[in-house]
Design a protein around this motif. Structure first.
Motif, PDB file in Angstrom:
ATOM      1  N   LYS A  76      39.833  44.387  34.482  1.00 52.76           N
ATOM      2  CA  LYS A  76      38.732  45.151  35.089  1.00 52.76           C
ATOM      3  C   LYS A  76      37.639  44.217  35.605  1.00 52.76           C
ATOM      4  O   LYS A  76      37.022  44.481  36.644  1.00 52.76           O
ATOM      5  CB  LYS A  76      38.152  46.161  34.087  1.00 52.76           C
ATOM      6  CG  LYS A  76      39.128  47.261  33.716  1.00 52.76           C
ATOM      7  CD  LYS A  76      39.469  48.091  34.920  1.00 52.76           C
ATOM      8  CE  LYS A  76      40.402  49.227  34.563  1.00 52.76           C
ATOM      9  NZ  LYS A  76      40.806  49.998  35.731  1.00 52.76           N
ATOM     10  N   ALA A  77      37.399  43.114  34.893  1.00 53.30           N
ATOM     11  CA  ALA A  77      36.401  42.143  35.355  1.00 53.30           C
ATOM     12  C   ALA A  77      36.816  41.570  36.713  1.00 53.30           C
ATOM     13  O   ALA A  77      35.995  41.458  37.629  1.00 53.30           O
ATOM     14  CB  ALA A  77      36.228  41.038  34.323  1.00 53.30           C
ATOM     15  N   LEU A  78      38.090  41.217  36.853  1.00 49.59           N
ATOM     16  CA  LEU A  78      38.579  40.702  38.134  1.00 49.59           C
ATOM     17  C   LEU A  78      38.446  41.745  39.237  1.00 49.59           C
ATOM     18  O   LEU A  78      37.985  41.440  40.348  1.00 49.59           O
ATOM     19  CB  LEU A  78      40.045  40.274  38.013  1.00 49.59           C
ATOM     20  CG  LEU A  78      40.334  39.058  37.145  1.00 49.59           C
ATOM     21  CD1 LEU A  78      41.844  38.865  37.007  1.00 49.59           C
ATOM     22  CD2 LEU A  78      39.676  37.821  37.711  1.00 49.59           C
ATOM     23  N   GLU A  79      38.849  42.966  38.945  1.00 48.03           N
ATOM     24  CA  GLU A  79      38.799  44.020  39.961  1.00 48.03           C
ATOM     25  C   GLU A  79      37.367  44.371  40.356  1.00 48.03           C
ATOM     26  O   GLU A  79      37.115  44.719  41.509  1.00 48.03           O
ATOM     27  CB  GLU A  79      39.535  45.263  39.458  1.00 48.03           C
ATOM     28  CG  GLU A  79      41.035  45.059  39.362  1.00 48.03           C
ATOM     29  CD  GLU A  79      41.778  46.209  38.725  1.00 48.03           C
ATOM     30  OE1 GLU A  79      42.959  46.366  39.041  1.00 48.03           O
ATOM     31  OE2 GLU A  79      41.185  46.947  37.902  1.00 48.03           O
ATOM     32  N   ASN A  80      36.445  44.266  39.418  1.00 47.58           N
ATOM     33  CA  ASN A  80      35.046  44.586  39.724  1.00 47.58           C
ATOM     34  C   ASN A  80      34.346  43.485  40.503  1.00 47.58           C
ATOM     35  O   ASN A  80      33.430  43.765  41.279  1.00 47.58           O
ATOM     36  CB  ASN A  80      34.278  44.893  38.435  1.00 47.58           C
ATOM     37  CG  ASN A  80      34.622  46.246  37.875  1.00 47.58           C
ATOM     38  OD1 ASN A  80      34.887  47.180  38.611  1.00 47.58           O
ATOM     39  ND2 ASN A  80      34.634  46.354  36.564  1.00 47.58           N
ATOM     40  N   ILE A  81      34.730  42.251  40.299  1.00 50.36           N
ATOM     41  CA  ILE A  81      34.054  41.149  40.982  1.00 50.36           C
ATOM     42  C   ILE A  81      34.659  40.860  42.358  1.00 50.36           C
ATOM     43  O   ILE A  81      33.990  40.316  43.243  1.00 50.36           O
ATOM     44  CB  ILE A  81      34.049  39.880  40.088  1.00 50.36           C
ATOM     45  CG1 ILE A  81      32.895  38.964  40.481  1.00 50.36           C
ATOM     46  CG2 ILE A  81      35.381  39.175  40.104  1.00 50.36           C
ATOM     47  CD1 ILE A  81      32.629  37.857  39.505  1.00 50.36           C
ATOM     48  N   ALA A  82      35.905  41.229  42.570  1.00 49.87           N
ATOM     49  CA  ALA A  82      36.599  40.922  43.836  1.00 49.87           C
ATOM     50  C   ALA A  82      35.858  41.403  45.084  1.00 49.87           C
ATOM     51  O   ALA A  82      35.803  40.669  46.076  1.00 49.87           O
ATOM     52  CB  ALA A  82      38.018  41.473  43.808  1.00 49.87           C
ATOM     53  N   PRO A  83      35.279  42.606  45.088  1.00 46.36           N
ATOM     54  CA  PRO A  83      34.571  43.029  46.307  1.00 46.36           C
ATOM     55  C   PRO A  83      33.374  42.147  46.656  1.00 46.36           C
ATOM     56  O   PRO A  83      32.910  42.151  47.792  1.00 46.36           O
ATOM     57  CB  PRO A  83      34.107  44.450  45.972  1.00 46.36           C
ATOM     58  CG  PRO A  83      35.060  44.931  44.930  1.00 46.36           C
ATOM     59  CD  PRO A  83      35.376  43.694  44.123  1.00 46.36           C
ATOM     60  N   GLY A  84      32.884  41.353  45.714  1.00 40.85           N
ATOM     61  CA  GLY A  84      31.770  40.455  45.977  1.00 40.85           C
ATOM     62  C   GLY A  84      32.179  39.188  46.713  1.00 40.85           C
ATOM     63  O   GLY A  84      31.331  38.404  47.126  1.00 40.85           O
TER      64      GLY A  84
END
Length: 116
Positions: free
Chosen positions: A52-60
């Protein structure tokens, strides 16, 4: 009066400095890799947190560099957790890749080829 001059110089210097082109990073301070696992299709507990951390930061990431780099996970559960967090996330389907840099001796070479 001197205080205002120094503030003006500092402001001007900060405006003239180029923008940093570094990507986002995750520093969680947890041992999520020790407290999770995965089934064939889903991460659980700590490994799900990592996903979830990877998926949440990817749009940045706005510079087009779609590479997740795992630092220091040379083998064992840490590497298994990082790999599973990436592989079972939405990122591979979005064109992202995963690179593991197991030790300091390979950091420069990997960054030179992965992010250049």
């Amino acid at each position: 009066m001197t205080h205002w001059k120094l503030s003006g110089v500092a402001l001007a210097a900060s405006l003239l400095a180029g923008a940093a082109h570094a990507g986002p990073f995750i520093l969680s301070g947890t041992d999520a890799d020790d407290h999770g696992s995965a089934t064939a299709t889903a991460n659980e507990e700590g490994w799900l947190f990592m996903q979830k951390a990877l998926e949440n930061i990817a749009p940045g990431v706005t510079n087009g560099n779609k590479t997740v780099i795992s630092l220091g996970s040379s083998a064992g559960e840490a590497l298994n957790a990082a790999t599973s967090a990436f592989n079972l996330s939405s990122l591979p389907g979005l064109g992202w890749s995963f690179v593991s840099i197991p030790d300091l001796s390979t950091i420069s070479a990997t960054f030179a080829t992965s992010i250049a």
